[in-house]
Design a protein around this motif. Sequence first.
Motif, PDB file in Angstrom:
ATOM      1  N   GLY A 124       7.403 -28.616  52.438  1.00 26.08           N
ATOM      2  CA  GLY A 124       8.643 -28.278  53.298  1.00 26.08           C
ATOM      3  C   GLY A 124       9.434 -27.151  52.533  1.00 26.08           C
ATOM      4  N   GLY A 130      13.563 -25.690  52.469  1.00 27.03           N
ATOM      5  CA  GLY A 130      14.897 -25.718  52.896  1.00 27.03           C
ATOM      6  C   GLY A 130      15.568 -24.522  52.684  1.00 27.03           C
ATOM      7  N   SER A 131      16.728 -24.128  53.185  1.00 26.67           N
ATOM      8  CA  SER A 131      17.465 -22.856  52.949  1.00 26.67           C
ATOM      9  C   SER A 131      17.586 -22.487  51.636  1.00 26.67           C
ATOM     10  N   SER A 189      15.515 -23.798  48.910  1.00 28.88           N
ATOM     11  CA  SER A 189      14.665 -24.423  48.022  1.00 28.88           C
ATOM     12  C   SER A 189      13.156 -24.519  48.757  1.00 28.88           C
ATOM     13  N   VAL A 218       9.720 -27.086  48.595  1.00 25.44           N
ATOM     14  CA  VAL A 218       9.487 -28.576  47.984  1.00 25.44           C
ATOM     15  C   VAL A 218       7.909 -28.412  48.102  1.00 25.44           C
ATOM     16  N   ALA A 247       7.313 -35.398  44.810  1.00 18.15           N
ATOM     17  CA  ALA A 247       7.876 -34.186  45.678  1.00 18.15           C
ATOM     18  C   ALA A 247       8.867 -33.230  44.670  1.00 18.15           C
ATOM     19  N   LYS A 263      11.324 -30.279  44.381  1.00 22.24           N
ATOM     20  CA  LYS A 263      12.215 -29.263  45.131  1.00 22.24           C
ATOM     21  C   LYS A 263      12.373 -28.244  43.996  1.00 22.24           C
ATOM     22  N   ILE A 277      16.185 -41.489  49.005  1.00 24.21           N
ATOM     23  CA  ILE A 277      15.057 -40.734  47.981  1.00 24.21           C
ATOM     24  C   ILE A 277      15.542 -40.969  46.578  1.00 24.21           C
ATOM     25  N   GLU A 318      11.136 -38.796  44.299  1.00 27.41           N
ATOM     26  CA  GLU A 318       9.999 -39.569  45.141  1.00 27.41           C
ATOM     27  C   GLU A 318       9.382 -38.823  46.314  1.00 27.41           C
ATOM     28  N   ALA A 352       7.955 -38.571  49.838  1.00 25.93           N
ATOM     29  CA  ALA A 352       7.928 -39.415  51.302  1.00 25.93           C
ATOM     30  C   ALA A 352       6.731 -38.635  51.994  1.00 25.93           C
ATOM     31  N   LEU A 364      13.503 -38.980  55.776  1.00 21.02           N
ATOM     32  CA  LEU A 364      12.086 -38.656  55.514  1.00 21.02           C
ATOM     33  C   LEU A 364      11.533 -40.091  55.526  1.00 21.02           C
ATOM     34  N   ASP A 417      18.696 -35.079  51.328  1.00 22.73           N
ATOM     35  CA  ASP A 417      19.440 -33.895  51.197  1.00 22.73           C
ATOM     36  C   ASP A 417      20.610 -34.423  51.112  1.00 22.73           C
TER      37      ASP A 417
HETATM   38  N1  ATP Z   1      10.804 -36.324  48.980  1.00 22.84           N
HETATM   39  C1  ATP Z   1      10.148 -35.563  49.831  1.00 22.84           C
HETATM   40  N2  ATP Z   1       8.912 -35.690  49.955  1.00 22.84           N
HETATM   41  C2  ATP Z   1       8.376 -34.947  50.944  1.00 22.84           C
HETATM   42  N3  ATP Z   1       8.998 -33.813  51.544  1.00 22.84           N
HETATM   43  C3  ATP Z   1      10.025 -33.751  51.208  1.00 22.84           C
HETATM   44  C4  ATP Z   1      10.786 -34.257  50.210  1.00 22.84           C
HETATM   45  N4  ATP Z   1      11.900 -33.682  50.327  1.00 22.84           N
HETATM   46  C5  ATP Z   1      12.073 -32.566  51.051  1.00 22.84           C
HETATM   47  N5  ATP Z   1      10.838 -32.701  51.615  1.00 22.84           N
HETATM   48  C6  ATP Z   1      10.479 -31.623  52.602  1.00 22.84           C
HETATM   49  O1  ATP Z   1      10.962 -30.245  52.172  1.00 22.84           O
HETATM   50  C7  ATP Z   1      11.883 -29.659  53.109  1.00 22.84           C
HETATM   51  C8  ATP Z   1      13.038 -29.115  52.584  1.00 22.84           C
HETATM   52  O2  ATP Z   1      13.722 -29.955  51.703  1.00 22.84           O
HETATM   53  P1  ATP Z   1      15.171 -30.150  51.918  1.00 22.84           P
HETATM   54  O3  ATP Z   1      15.915 -30.642  53.263  1.00 22.84           O
HETATM   55  O4  ATP Z   1      15.662 -31.493  50.823  1.00 22.84           O
HETATM   56  O5  ATP Z   1      15.674 -28.770  51.447  1.00 22.84           O
HETATM   57  P2  ATP Z   1      16.999 -28.193  51.485  1.00 22.84           P
HETATM   58  O6  ATP Z   1      17.116 -26.967  50.906  1.00 22.84           O
HETATM   59  O7  ATP Z   1      18.272 -29.103  50.943  1.00 22.84           O
HETATM   60  O8  ATP Z   1      17.178 -27.983  52.946  1.00 22.84           O
HETATM   61  P3  ATP Z   1      18.596 -27.844  53.982  1.00 22.84           P
HETATM   62  O9  ATP Z   1      18.323 -26.288  54.352  1.00 22.84           O
HETATM   63  O10 ATP Z   1      18.239 -28.751  55.143  1.00 22.84           O
HETATM   64  O11 ATP Z   1      19.713 -28.094  53.073  1.00 22.84           O
HETATM   65  C9  ATP Z   1      12.249 -31.238  54.300  1.00 22.84           C
HETATM   66  O12 ATP Z   1      12.606 -30.793  55.498  1.00 22.84           O
HETATM   67  C10 ATP Z   1      10.880 -31.928  54.006  1.00 22.84           C
HETATM   68  O13 ATP Z   1      10.061 -31.443  55.216  1.00 22.84           O
END
Ligand code: ATP
Length: 513
Positions: A72, A74-75, A77, A79, A92, A94, A126, A143, A145, A195, A206
């Motif tokens: 995935g 994120g804004s 990161s 993952v 996973a 990040k 998580i 961990e 998911a 998750l 998050d």
């Molecule tokens: N532990 C995990 N196991 C599996 N997939 C994960 C895990 N953590 C994150 N992901 C995937 O990665 C994506 C982005 O992770 P996360 O939301 O933690 O990033 P972020 O940069 O904090 O995002 P946001 O923009 O929502 O702040 C999640 O929507 C999910 O699909």
Amino acid sequence: MAAVSDREAPQLHLGQSDTDITHRSSTSGNEGSPASRRDNAGSSSPLPHARSTSNPARKRTPEDFVFGRVLGEGSYSTVLYAKESGTRREFAVKVLDKRHIIKEKKVKYVNIEKDVLNRLSHPFIIKLFYTFQDMHSLYFVLELAKDGDLLGYIRKLGSFEVEGARFYIAEIITGVMYLHNMDVIHRDLKPENILLDEKMHVKITDFGTAKPLNDTKTDDAEQARDETSARNSFVGTAEYCSPELLNDRAASKASDIWAIGCILYHLLAGKPPFKGANEYQTFQKIIKLEYSFPDGFPDSARDLVSRILVLDPCKRPTLEEIQKHPFFDGFDWENLHEKPAPNLRPFLPATSHHNMEDLTSDMEGLATGTGQFHGDIDAAIRDPFEEMPVVPEAEIAGNPDRSKKLEEQASSPIRRIISHTELIIMNGTVYKRKGLFSKKRGLVLTDLPRLQFFDEGKLIAKSEIPWSEKLKVELKGTRHFFVHTPKRTYYLEALKGDAQRWVDAINTLLQSV
Ligand SMILES: Nc1ncnc2c1ncn2[C@@H]1O[C@H](COP(=O)(O)OP(=O)(O)OP(=O)(O)O)[C@@H](O)[C@H]1O
């Protein structure tokens, strides 16, 4: 991937722990950043690894992991799926780009996420195992998911049956109770941040915007700045934001409870309670408490949601009071994480039985999305393109005289939205259902192949059902048929009662391409 030790990471000042970072300067290049690694990870090709160990105390480096696909984005990161070389344990990871984080002034939030996660240990939260960094990136080893997030399942199914909604909201409540007991407010609870592990149990994630309540480091002025910036730099979805955060910039445990009310509504109805055409309109709806329940929303859930969604945070029930609400009557809260998760089924009160009369009236009641059917049913079901030639199914798979057919279809009003090179196989009016809401749409099937929704009144193209060999179609009586795609099931009602013809035409196309 070349790892460097902390001492070699020039652009960030490191504290006691390996990702305790404060902004000093940012001059690094982009080589080796998560962005440049994305292709590699996305193609599932393992990155080189040098060391392997099972020593939990030893500090990890990127070389300890074999990285796989992107899980995935994120804004701030990316993952990645990763396996620890020695132990073969799955994680996973990040990966956060240091330069980007410094530029966007998110250093503080990265530290909060790490500090908060380090304090927590609960089956529904998580787990953070290790953190480390190299020249360009920070790494959070989390961990894994395996089963995606709750939003993906809501999108796929439309909405959850009461049993599933109750189970998931109960797991979220249990996780949030633990958080609140640990004096942490999450502040960004939403289905994307819930998750699911391989047994379909909840893992709340998050914590970048979480707030430790006993955080003595944060004075009032800083908190006000934080919350202003949280408000002004709102990313992602605004739909679960509490009114007090919008009005007073103040979040409390009750703000997480507000979000839980929104998630319960979303799980059962298929849409969040407050949803405007844009963020501003969504915020307006929230501060005016402008929402309603669609027909079919279960009574006890309606009562619970309306007790939670009140503007004054002090008047919202506590999590303990929510647990005792009749919506949870007979529900066993003990050891939830050890219980099997229920099979998820869509909440389709009108289609869960096969009594056509009931089904028809329920679906018509849902036609406007407000639960009320307005206007003349005969007019509503009259197909505006009835006279248009339809290609007999027998000809689809064979070799119809396409140009002749295309010529015959040239004057059709639908040509405004369908290219002149696509042969229209079938069209009609359907109710397209999402959770407890439903919209009337034109649907056209072409030999591209394509299934396109359109607004019949304005004759404009709307969404499309993504066609692939994985698409499956299922007949549900004379009027109803479901189109399954990997990410979503489309629950459709053919107003002319020709669901069988739709299913046959789609199946014929599936076999012929
Ligand atoms: N532990 C995990 N196991 C599996 N997939 C994960 C895990 N953590 C994150 N992901 C995937 O990665 C994506 C982005 O992770 P996360 O939301 O933690 O990033 P972020 O940069 O904090 O995002 P946001 O923009 O929502 O702040 C999640 O929507 C999910 O699909």
